[in-house]
Motif scaffolding. Structure first.
Motif, PDB file in Angstrom:
ATOM      1  N   GLY A  59      -2.341  43.704  12.731  1.00 26.73           N
ATOM      2  CA  GLY A  59      -3.616  44.367  12.970  1.00 26.73           C
ATOM      3  C   GLY A  59      -3.563  45.820  12.566  1.00 26.73           C
ATOM      4  N   GLY A  60      -4.387  46.626  13.195  1.00 25.63           N
ATOM      5  CA  GLY A  60      -4.460  48.046  12.860  1.00 25.63           C
ATOM      6  C   GLY A  60      -5.633  48.680  13.584  1.00 25.63           C
ATOM      7  N   THR A  61      -6.418  49.471  12.877  1.00 29.44           N
ATOM      8  CA  THR A  61      -7.589  50.072  13.509  1.00 29.44           C
ATOM      9  C   THR A  61      -8.724  49.059  13.553  1.00 29.44           C
ATOM     10  OG1 THR A  61      -8.526  50.925  11.431  1.00 29.44           O
ATOM     11  CG2 THR A  61      -6.923  52.319  12.567  1.00 29.44           C
ATOM     12  N   THR A  62      -9.569  49.170  14.564  1.00 32.94           N
ATOM     13  CA  THR A  62     -10.708  48.260  14.647  1.00 32.94           C
ATOM     14  C   THR A  62     -11.676  48.508  13.492  1.00 32.94           C
ATOM     15  OG1 THR A  62     -11.766  49.822  16.169  1.00 32.94           O
ATOM     16  CG2 THR A  62     -10.601  47.950  17.144  1.00 32.94           C
ATOM     17  N   ALA A  63     -11.834  49.773  13.103  1.00 33.51           N
ATOM     18  CA  ALA A  63     -12.744  50.090  12.002  1.00 33.51           C
ATOM     19  C   ALA A  63     -12.240  49.492  10.691  1.00 33.51           C
ATOM     20  CB  ALA A  63     -12.898  51.603  11.866  1.00 33.51           C
ATOM     21  N   GLY A  64     -10.945  49.622  10.433  1.00 40.49           N
ATOM     22  CA  GLY A  64     -10.388  49.051   9.210  1.00 40.49           C
ATOM     23  C   GLY A  64     -10.451  47.542   9.203  1.00 40.49           C
ATOM     24  N   SER A  65     -10.206  46.919  10.366  1.00 40.71           N
ATOM     25  CA  SER A  65     -10.262  45.456  10.468  1.00 40.71           C
ATOM     26  C   SER A  65     -11.687  44.959  10.277  1.00 40.71           C
ATOM     27  CB  SER A  65      -9.722  45.005  11.827  1.00 40.71           C
ATOM     28  OG  SER A  65      -8.389  45.456  12.017  1.00 40.71           O
ATOM     29  N   GLY A 103       2.901  34.557   8.632  1.00 43.72           N
ATOM     30  CA  GLY A 103       3.736  34.655   9.816  1.00 43.72           C
ATOM     31  C   GLY A 103       2.991  35.189  11.011  1.00 43.72           C
ATOM     32  N   LEU A 104       1.992  36.059  10.747  1.00 46.86           N
ATOM     33  CA  LEU A 104       1.317  36.733  11.847  1.00 46.86           C
ATOM     34  C   LEU A 104      -0.100  37.118  11.467  1.00 46.86           C
ATOM     35  CD1 LEU A 104       1.573  38.146  14.667  1.00 46.86           C
ATOM     36  CD2 LEU A 104       2.378  40.167  13.434  1.00 46.86           C
ATOM     37  N   ALA A 105      -1.043  36.760  12.308  1.00 49.40           N
ATOM     38  CA  ALA A 105      -2.422  37.229  12.178  1.00 49.40           C
ATOM     39  C   ALA A 105      -2.880  37.575  13.588  1.00 49.40           C
ATOM     40  CB  ALA A 105      -3.322  36.175  11.547  1.00 49.40           C
ATOM     41  N   ALA A 106      -2.481  38.753  14.030  1.00 55.42           N
ATOM     42  CA  ALA A 106      -2.738  39.158  15.411  1.00 55.42           C
ATOM     43  C   ALA A 106      -3.727  40.299  15.454  1.00 55.42           C
ATOM     44  CB  ALA A 106      -1.431  39.580  16.087  1.00 55.42           C
ATOM     45  N   SER A 107      -4.550  40.308  16.486  1.00 51.23           N
ATOM     46  CA  SER A 107      -5.494  41.377  16.748  1.00 51.23           C
ATOM     47  C   SER A 107      -6.357  41.635  15.506  1.00 51.23           C
ATOM     48  CB  SER A 107      -4.740  42.630  17.201  1.00 51.23           C
ATOM     49  OG  SER A 107      -5.535  43.401  18.068  1.00 51.23           O
ATOM     50  N   GLY A 108      -6.243  42.817  14.881  1.00 52.32           N
ATOM     51  CA  GLY A 108      -7.041  43.076  13.687  1.00 52.32           C
ATOM     52  C   GLY A 108      -6.739  42.119  12.555  1.00 52.32           C
ATOM     53  N   TRP A 122      -1.319  44.404  17.598  1.00 53.15           N
ATOM     54  CA  TRP A 122      -0.334  43.728  18.439  1.00 53.15           C
ATOM     55  C   TRP A 122       0.980  44.475  18.327  1.00 53.15           C
ATOM     56  CZ3 TRP A 122       3.774  39.922  17.155  1.00 53.15           C
ATOM     57  CH2 TRP A 122       4.303  39.300  18.311  1.00 53.15           C
ATOM     58  N   GLN A 123       1.489  44.985  19.451  1.00 54.89           N
ATOM     59  CA  GLN A 123       2.741  45.734  19.468  1.00 54.89           C
ATOM     60  C   GLN A 123       3.666  45.105  20.494  1.00 54.89           C
ATOM     61  OE1 GLN A 123       1.759  50.230  18.443  1.00 54.89           O
ATOM     62  NE2 GLN A 123       0.750  49.629  20.326  1.00 54.89           N
ATOM     63  N   PRO A 124       4.425  44.080  20.098  1.00 55.48           N
ATOM     64  CA  PRO A 124       5.259  43.385  21.075  1.00 55.48           C
ATOM     65  C   PRO A 124       6.289  44.281  21.736  1.00 55.48           C
ATOM     66  CG  PRO A 124       5.848  42.767  18.833  1.00 55.48           C
ATOM     67  CD  PRO A 124       4.575  43.548  18.738  1.00 55.48           C
ATOM     68  N   GLY A 125       6.741  45.336  21.021  1.00 61.38           N
ATOM     69  CA  GLY A 125       7.753  46.214  21.583  1.00 61.38           C
ATOM     70  C   GLY A 125       7.240  47.023  22.763  1.00 61.38           C
ATOM     71  N   SER A 126       5.901  47.237  22.803  1.00 59.13           N
ATOM     72  CA  SER A 126       5.339  48.032  23.893  1.00 59.13           C
ATOM     73  C   SER A 126       4.566  47.202  24.892  1.00 59.13           C
ATOM     74  CB  SER A 126       4.393  49.095  23.306  1.00 59.13           C
ATOM     75  OG  SER A 126       3.322  48.472  22.633  1.00 59.13           O
TER      76      SER A 126
END
Length: 326
Positions: free
Chosen positions: A92-98, A120-125, A320-324
């Motif tokens: 993902g990323g910013t909501t505006a960019g997504s 592999g991943l399509a999370a959030s944005g 999506w930031q699994p580390g945090s």
């Protein structure tokens, strides 16, 4: 002695000529690649020039607003491509960019048959991007979902107290430039941020509900911020099918009447000439082939230093930031 001297002189002349032609060959190759770069630049002709092919678009890494990408997708919509397969591997990323990327894919879908493949991943944005398509395919162990938004910022007020630094400010209203990270966040500022997050979250959920045809109960199961495997996502209606690019091609043939056995060709969204990435790689290969291996390695490694720092993302995030724990 005279004969030996002549031989040495001839060898030196031959070595100079060989070096000259090596350098000339490298310069010619680089010049040719430079011309190709100009042709393939966003202002030039489209990368996908062959008729009767399926365009492969790759969406990778953090998603930000990108006008070049939007214009490239517009050109793809007007190209001769028979269909489009969008590969996504993004947290993902910013909501505006997504949202911008989602809108671009929706507009592209109106002109070309389009299918998404989650690598592999399509999370959030990244998932906002994916639902721009009518059909989403993912591998069994791909991760999708993370429906939610966040607003985060560092607060260094305690650190400033420790080092004896105080930030002075004069502002028009208490909520101007709040929060700023230099002082404890006030309840009013936190409430204002909470309203922003909830509003964007409601937009995200409504988008998923509409695009994926879910009822409220189905939406509630998938909108708590978690990610799901491809196997889980099928039953939850987050995706439509398990598979890969071959599965996507088969769907295009069966459902969109795309001609069978068409080649799938890469379509670059931002084939920039300015950063010389493609030119660096080609020049490195050419130099290595010409015997200038050490120079080739130096050129190649200059492109290895570019990394995206997540902390540079501004504004509301669909990330999506699994580390945090997000």
């Amino acid at each position: 002695m005279s004969l030996d001297s002549d031989v040495i002189v001839d060898r030196r002349r031959l070595r100079r000529k060989l070096t000259f032609w090596r350098v000339a060959a490298v310069l010619i190759a680089i010049a040719a690649l430079a011309v190709a770069g100009l042709v393939l630049s966003p202002r030039g002709t489209a990368v996908l020039s062959a008729t009767g092919s399926i365009a492969r678009v790759n969406i990778e890494g953090l998603i930000r607003s990108n006008q070049e990408r939007t214009e490239a997708l517009e050109r793809l919509g007007n190209s001769s491509a028979a269909a489009v397969i969008v590969h996504i591997n993004s947290p993902g990323g910013t909501t505006a960019g997504s949202e911008q990327l989602y809108d671009s894919l929706v507009q592209l879908k109106a002109k070309k048959p389009l299918v998404v493949v989650v690598e592999g991943l399509a999370a959030s944005g990244g998932y906002i991007t994916a639902i721009g398509a009518d059909h989403i395919i993912a591998q069994q162990t791909s991760l999708v979902g993370s429906i939610g938004v966040l607003f985060q910022f560092p607060n260094v007020s305690d650190l400033l107290k420790t080092v004896g630094v105080k930030i002075e400010e004069v502002k028009s209203t208490p909520l101007k430039a709040a929060p700023n990270g230099y002082e404890p966040t006030s309840p009013e500022a936190r409430d204002a941020l909470d309203a922003l997050v909830k509003d964007s979250y409601a937009w995200f959920k409504d988008l998923v509900k509409t695009r994926r045809g879910m009822d409220d109960a189905q939406l509630a199961k998938v909108s708590d911020g978690r990610v799901f495997t491809g196997r889980q996502a099928v039953d939850l209606k987050l995706i439509d099918e398990l598979g890969d690019e071959k599965t996507a091609v088969a769907w295009l043939v069966a459902q969109k009447n795309v001609k069978k056995d068409l080649p799938v060709r890469d379509y670059k969204l931002t084939p920039r000439f300015g950063d010389l990435t493609f030119l660096r790689t080609a020049a490195s290969i050419t130099l290595d082939a010409m015997g200038f291996g050490s120079i080739a390695r130096q050129i190649e490694h200059t492109g290895m230093t570019q990394a995206v720092d997540r902390l540079a993302l501004d504004g509301m995030l669909a990330l999506w930031q699994p580390g945090s724990g997000n």
